[in-house]
Design a protein around this motif. Structure first.
Motif, PDB file in Angstrom:
ATOM      1  N   UNK A  63      -3.377  -4.039   2.431  1.00  0.00           N
ATOM      2  CA  UNK A  63      -4.373  -3.261   1.689  1.00  0.00           C
ATOM      3  C   UNK A  63      -3.973  -3.165   0.207  1.00  0.00           C
ATOM      4  N   UNK A  64      -2.667  -3.031  -0.032  1.00  0.00           N
ATOM      5  CA  UNK A  64      -2.198  -2.959  -1.417  1.00  0.00           C
ATOM      6  C   UNK A  64      -2.524  -4.260  -2.153  1.00  0.00           C
ATOM      7  N   UNK A  65      -2.338  -5.398  -1.473  1.00  0.00           N
ATOM      8  CA  UNK A  65      -2.668  -6.687  -2.095  1.00  0.00           C
ATOM      9  C   UNK A  65      -4.161  -6.746  -2.396  1.00  0.00           C
ATOM     10  N   UNK A  66      -4.979  -6.302  -1.443  1.00  0.00           N
ATOM     11  CA  UNK A  66      -6.434  -6.311  -1.640  1.00  0.00           C
ATOM     12  C   UNK A  66      -6.813  -5.392  -2.802  1.00  0.00           C
ATOM     13  N   UNK A  67      -6.166  -4.219  -2.857  1.00  0.00           N
ATOM     14  CA  UNK A  67      -6.472  -3.278  -3.932  1.00  0.00           C
ATOM     15  C   UNK A  67      -6.117  -3.878  -5.286  1.00  0.00           C
ATOM     16  N   UNK A  68      -4.986  -4.585  -5.340  1.00  0.00           N
ATOM     17  CA  UNK A  68      -4.557  -5.189  -6.595  1.00  0.00           C
ATOM     18  C   UNK A  68      -5.555  -6.235  -7.062  1.00  0.00           C
ATOM     19  N   UNK A  69      -6.130  -6.995  -6.128  1.00  0.00           N
ATOM     20  CA  UNK A  69      -7.040  -8.072  -6.505  1.00  0.00           C
ATOM     21  C   UNK A  69      -8.465  -7.552  -6.717  1.00  0.00           C
ATOM     22  N   UNK A  70      -8.958  -6.755  -5.752  1.00  0.00           N
ATOM     23  CA  UNK A  70     -10.383  -6.375  -5.755  1.00  0.00           C
ATOM     24  C   UNK A  70     -10.619  -4.912  -6.132  1.00  0.00           C
ATOM     25  N   UNK A  71      -9.555  -4.147  -6.346  1.00  0.00           N
ATOM     26  CA  UNK A  71      -9.673  -2.710  -6.550  1.00  0.00           C
ATOM     27  C   UNK A  71     -10.371  -2.062  -5.350  1.00  0.00           C
ATOM     28  N   UNK A 284       0.291 -12.540 -13.109  1.00  0.00           N
ATOM     29  CA  UNK A 284       0.069 -12.904 -11.705  1.00  0.00           C
ATOM     30  C   UNK A 284      -1.415 -13.024 -11.408  1.00  0.00           C
ATOM     31  N   UNK A 285      -2.208 -13.212 -12.464  1.00  0.00           N
ATOM     32  CA  UNK A 285      -3.633 -13.483 -12.270  1.00  0.00           C
ATOM     33  C   UNK A 285      -4.468 -12.264 -11.973  1.00  0.00           C
ATOM     34  N   UNK A 286      -3.982 -11.083 -12.381  1.00  0.00           N
ATOM     35  CA  UNK A 286      -4.703  -9.848 -12.070  1.00  0.00           C
ATOM     36  C   UNK A 286      -5.004  -9.085 -13.351  1.00  0.00           C
ATOM     37  N   UNK A 287      -5.767  -7.987 -13.203  1.00  0.00           N
ATOM     38  CA  UNK A 287      -5.982  -7.099 -14.334  1.00  0.00           C
ATOM     39  C   UNK A 287      -4.709  -6.316 -14.610  1.00  0.00           C
ATOM     40  N   UNK A 288      -4.580  -5.755 -15.831  1.00  0.00           N
ATOM     41  CA  UNK A 288      -3.337  -5.064 -16.168  1.00  0.00           C
ATOM     42  C   UNK A 288      -3.193  -3.701 -15.489  1.00  0.00           C
ATOM     43  N   UNK A 289      -4.313  -3.200 -14.919  1.00  0.00           N
ATOM     44  CA  UNK A 289      -4.228  -1.919 -14.215  1.00  0.00           C
ATOM     45  C   UNK A 289      -3.936  -2.119 -12.723  1.00  0.00           C
ATOM     46  N   UNK A 290      -3.370  -3.304 -12.373  1.00  0.00           N
ATOM     47  CA  UNK A 290      -3.181  -3.625 -10.953  1.00  0.00           C
ATOM     48  C   UNK A 290      -2.383  -2.567 -10.199  1.00  0.00           C
ATOM     49  N   UNK A 291      -1.345  -2.000 -10.833  1.00  0.00           N
ATOM     50  CA  UNK A 291      -0.524  -1.027 -10.118  1.00  0.00           C
ATOM     51  C   UNK A 291      -1.292   0.280  -9.922  1.00  0.00           C
ATOM     52  N   UNK A 292      -2.093   0.661 -10.921  1.00  0.00           N
ATOM     53  CA  UNK A 292      -2.915   1.864 -10.786  1.00  0.00           C
ATOM     54  C   UNK A 292      -3.818   1.719  -9.564  1.00  0.00           C
ATOM     55  N   UNK A 293      -4.456   0.549  -9.440  1.00  0.00           N
ATOM     56  CA  UNK A 293      -5.349   0.282  -8.301  1.00  0.00           C
ATOM     57  C   UNK A 293      -4.592   0.427  -6.975  1.00  0.00           C
ATOM     58  N   UNK A 294      -3.402  -0.176  -6.927  1.00  0.00           N
ATOM     59  CA  UNK A 294      -2.624  -0.152  -5.685  1.00  0.00           C
ATOM     60  C   UNK A 294      -2.291   1.291  -5.297  1.00  0.00           C
ATOM     61  N   UNK A 295      -1.744   2.024  -6.268  1.00  0.00           N
ATOM     62  CA  UNK A 295      -1.261   3.367  -5.946  1.00  0.00           C
ATOM     63  C   UNK A 295      -2.423   4.287  -5.586  1.00  0.00           C
ATOM     64  N   UNK A 297      -5.044   3.399  -4.086  1.00  0.00           N
ATOM     65  CA  UNK A 297      -5.559   2.999  -2.769  1.00  0.00           C
ATOM     66  C   UNK A 297      -4.615   3.385  -1.632  1.00  0.00           C
ATOM     67  N   UNK A 298      -3.316   3.117  -1.778  1.00  0.00           N
ATOM     68  CA  UNK A 298      -2.414   3.305  -0.632  1.00  0.00           C
ATOM     69  C   UNK A 298      -1.194   4.186  -0.941  1.00  0.00           C
ATOM     70  N   UNK A 299      -1.011   4.567  -2.206  1.00  0.00           N
ATOM     71  CA  UNK A 299       0.172   5.370  -2.537  1.00  0.00           C
ATOM     72  C   UNK A 299       1.381   4.497  -2.786  1.00  0.00           C
ATOM     73  N   UNK A 300       2.523   5.140  -3.104  1.00  0.00           N
ATOM     74  CA  UNK A 300       3.728   4.353  -3.364  1.00  0.00           C
ATOM     75  C   UNK A 300       4.499   4.088  -2.064  1.00  0.00           C
ATOM     76  N   UNK A 301       5.635   3.390  -2.170  1.00  0.00           N
ATOM     77  CA  UNK A 301       6.391   2.988  -0.979  1.00  0.00           C
ATOM     78  C   UNK A 301       6.720   4.188  -0.092  1.00  0.00           C
ATOM     79  N   UNK A 302       7.193   5.265  -0.716  1.00  0.00           N
ATOM     80  CA  UNK A 302       7.582   6.454   0.039  1.00  0.00           C
ATOM     81  C   UNK A 302       6.412   7.069   0.783  1.00  0.00           C
ATOM     82  N   UNK A 303       5.256   7.090   0.115  1.00  0.00           N
ATOM     83  CA  UNK A 303       4.074   7.671   0.759  1.00  0.00           C
ATOM     84  C   UNK A 303       3.625   6.826   1.947  1.00  0.00           C
ATOM     85  N   UNK A 304       3.656   5.508   1.763  1.00  0.00           N
ATOM     86  CA  UNK A 304       3.263   4.614   2.857  1.00  0.00           C
ATOM     87  C   UNK A 304       4.216   4.791   4.037  1.00  0.00           C
ATOM     88  N   UNK A 305       5.513   4.867   3.731  1.00  0.00           N
ATOM     89  CA  UNK A 305       6.519   5.021   4.785  1.00  0.00           C
ATOM     90  C   UNK A 305       6.284   6.312   5.547  1.00  0.00           C
TER      91      UNK A 305
END
Lengths: 337, 394
Positions: A63-71, A284-295, A297-305
């Motif tokens: 889901x994080x990968x999808x969020x990074x690409x498609x928001x 990596x072929x994405x928008x510069x807000x890619x990390x914002x999109x990921x977080x 959508x799914x939160x950071x590593x600790x939140x996912x864990x």
């Protein structure tokens, strides 16, 4: 049958002259979704819930990968794969990405035509037995019958463990995890062995979970990592850095709840991570807000864990080795700069 | 093409000669097929190289590092993938061979029972055939394994079957005979007895043909087969001791173990295939014209002799070819063991071997080749037998 079909598909793909290996990201964008190979039956890592929504630690990576690409974290198609079919599915191009509690080993990394990106979960193999057997250590299992899933590193570690401790055992191996667990539950085996995290998950599905105990010995190193096909550097980088971004965000205290405020942060590290400064997303072929999109959508590593495996879940697995390096674990992100 | 002979071009023209042209097109086709195969193989090799996937059969000599439940030859994790595949192959052959023998016996009994004048027997046989033949084999295997064998009690509450045999969810445990001191001598005695029996049968056949009188072959043969080994045992020390299975630690040890996976697979294969064989046998018997029976009875033969000497030999000619097909099916169906964890060729090959080497093309083609060879050998043997019993027209 499925395997034969997969091999057939592999043959067909290989027969087609000049099978396209590059341009996975373009294909994904064109298709409008990421096709992700997932474990269909491992609570905490990958399993469809009662509404048919896929949930789990590995699922959230996709889901994080999808969020990074498609928001949009829902733009993923999950393909349920058994341990036996997973690498073939990736080799043939049936999936773009395999995130299925798969152990990173040298032979898999070098001989299968696939690459492991970066460890997203550090695990190790252990044994589960019935309490009434009165066994308190894996070293007391001489002569026991052990159930194990075929085609896994688990099966190989099991052989190593008994061989190096000069003990005997009877192996009963099955193609699927479900069949293996069912056989153990019915009493076909004295012990069931797999990765510790999976033992905790599977124990919940047994007829009487309280009658079983997980033995303390950890007999192997099982670093799980997402896997991509070899030959597409851009896609490899993207998948790998999504993982680093998740850990990096936790290191810097960027979470689902505060990500918007954090974009206003003065800290140069956070500004680089969230794409306020510099243009790392483009690399990596994405928008510069890619990390914002990921977080978002799914939160950071600790939140996912926490949500899937830790205190926020039924499994209650401790962070252990998977804590951040600064908190006694080994999860560590190279700097985004 | 040349419906009208008058349109045929003159023979002297090479392009016009039908025989030459036919040969030309056939050669062209073969060349095209070979070229296609060559191109495909080269393409596969190039693509595998490009995808960085290991190729070749070198992996067969690499250590396998995994264990296998049941092995007819010595095997451990430090031996090679090739050896592991051989273990799987032998397990396939074991279950197929025992399965073929048992399915044939059961199939003949049921097939003959379906023709019985006793309504109850005939109906029971019919129900058996219809039930077993119409349920998918995979379901039957899962039934025997999951519903019958796995719910059995654990090793500490084994069911005692009498004679020292134990049954639990770890398998069926049977006592074995420890080889006594006079073992080899007894085996030799048995061999001599078997030879003597064969000679006796041949001699008796000539005697019957010459004089019409026979000696009681069966009692003499049994006496020989029992007496010679017994005498050798008595001479060379023959304290026969049985090795009984008993609970030791986690499991039952001693004797011989039939794994539940093996028992479930064998049961499923035998019961399923026997239903088909029964129908083949019935068809074969029914196909022998009633006049044959009547003629034999008119000669004064007893019913048993009519069946044995007149009907069965004629029925066999029709039974053998489809029976071969069933034998091949049984062997190939044994690969369904993948679902219940019996370590036969596919379970081992497409399982850990393929997984740990990642060489799907090599492993799957190797397995296919092996099945092809097993099937061809089975067909060959059955065809030879068929030729022997075929009707000799006079």
């Amino acid at each position: 049958m499925k395997r034969l079909l997969a091999s057939l598909a592999l043959t067909t793909t290989l027969l087609a002259a000049g099978a396209a290996t590059a341009g996975t990201l373009d294909q994904v964008k064109q298709r409008g979704q990421v096709v992700c190979g997932s474990n269909p039956s491992l609570a905490g890592f990958g399993v469809p819930d009662d509404k048919g929504q896929w949930v789990g630690f590995d699922v959230d990576y996709c889901r994080a990968v999808a969020a990074a690409i498609f928001n949009d974290p829902t733009k993923v198609k999950f393909v349920p794969l058994s341990a036996k079919d997973r690498f073939t599915a990736l080799q043939t191009g049936e999936i773009d990405l395999l995130v299925r509690n798969s152990t990173w080993t040298m032979s898999r990394d070098t001989a299968l035509g696939v690459s492991f990106t970066a460890t997203n979960f550090y695990d190790g193999q252990a044994f589960m037995v019935r309490k009434k057997l009165g066994v308190s250590s894996a070293l007391e299992l001489n002569g026991a019958t052990v159930c194990v899933q075929q085609g896994t590193t688990t099966e190989l570690n099991l052989a190593d463990f008994f061989r190096s401790n000069k003990m005997k055992y009877e192996i009963v191996s099955f193609a699927t995890n479900a069949e293996t667990v069912r056989a153990y539950d019915s009493g076909r085996c004295d012990a069931f062995t797999t990765d510790t995290s999976a033992l905790y998950a599977e124990r919940l599905r047994l007829t009487n979970p309280d009658e079983h105990v997980i033995l303390p010995e950890i007999i192997s190193k099982e670093p799980f990592a997402p896997v991509v096909r070899k030959g597409d550097e851009q896609w490899f980088d993207l998948v790998r850095w999504v993982g680093f971004a998740l850990v990096g965000a936790e290191e810097l205290g960027v979470a689902q709840t505060n990500v918007d405020e954090m974009t206003k942060s003065e800290s140069p590290e956070i500004r680089r991570l969230l794409g306020v400064e510099s243009k790392f997303g483009e690399g990596i072929g994405l928008g510069n807000d890619w990390v914002v999109r990921i977080i978002k959508a799914v939160g950071n590593y600790g939140e996912i864990f926490d949500r899937n495996l830790g205190d926020g879940s039924r499994l209650k697995i401790k962070r252990g080795m998977n804590a951040l390096w600064s908190k006694g674990g080994v999860q560590y992100s190279p700097p985004i700069r | 093409m040349f419906g009208d002979g008058a349109e045929r071009p003159p023979k002297g023209s090479l392009t016009g000669n039908p025989a030459v042209r036919a040969a030309f097109f056939q050669i062209l086709l073969v060349v095209a097929l070979v070229a296609l195969g060559w191109w495909a193989a080269g393409n596969v090799a190039a693509n595998l190289r490009a995808a960085n996937i290991a190729t070749g059969f070198g992996f067969l000599w690499d250590p396998a590092n995994f264990d296998i439940t049941q092995s007819l030859i010595s095997y451990n994790a430090s031996m090679s993938y090739g050896r592991a595949l051989l273990v799987g192959l032998l397990n396939t052959l074991l279950v197929s061979a025992i399965g073929i023998v048992l399915a044939t016996l059961l199939g003949f009994v049921v097939g003959i029972a379906r023709l019985s004048k006793n309504v109850l027997v005939a109906k029971l046989a019919q129900i058996y055939v219809e039930l077993l033949r119409n349920v998918p084999l995979l379901l039957q295997l899962l039934f025997w394994y999951n519903a019958v064998l796995k719910p059995l009690p654990g090793p500490r509450q084994s069911l005692e079957l009498g004679g020292g045999a134990l049954l639990n969810n770890r398998g069926l445990f049977l006592p074995t005979i420890d080889a006594p001191a006079g073992g080899p001598a007894a085996l030799a005695g048995l061999g001599v007895a078997a030879l003597a029996c064969a000679a006796l049968v041949l001699w008796n056949r000539r005697r019957v043909e010459a004089t019409g009188r026979s000696v009681p072959v069966l009692p003499i043969a049994i006496a020989l087969l029992v007496a010679l080994p017994a005498v050798s045992l008595a001479l060379f020390g023959g304290a026969i001791s049985l090795n009984y299975p008993e609970l030791r630690g986690f499991n039952v040890a001693g004797g011989v173990t039939l794994l539940p996976e093996f028992v479930a697979l064998l049961l499923g294969l035998v019961l399923y295939t026997a239903a088909f064989i029964a129908e083949i046998v019935r068809a074969g018997i029914v196909s022998v014209s009633k006049g044959q029976t009547e003629a034999a009875e008119a000669l004064g033969l007893r019913r048993g002799l009519v069946t044995r000497l007149v009907i069965v030999p004629q029925a066999l000619r029709l039974i053998i070819p489809p029976l071969t097909g069933q034998y091949l099916n049984l062997t190939k169906n044994s690969s369904l063991a993948v679902a219940i964890g019996y370590p036969e060729l596919v379970q081992v090959g497409a399982g850990p071997v393929l997984q740990n080497t990642g060489q799907a093309l090599e492993v799957i083609s190797l397995i296919m080749l092996v099945y092809l060879i097993i099937s061809l050998v089975t067909s060959l043997v059955m065809n030879l037998y068929n030729r022997r019993i075929a009707l000799v027209e006079r």
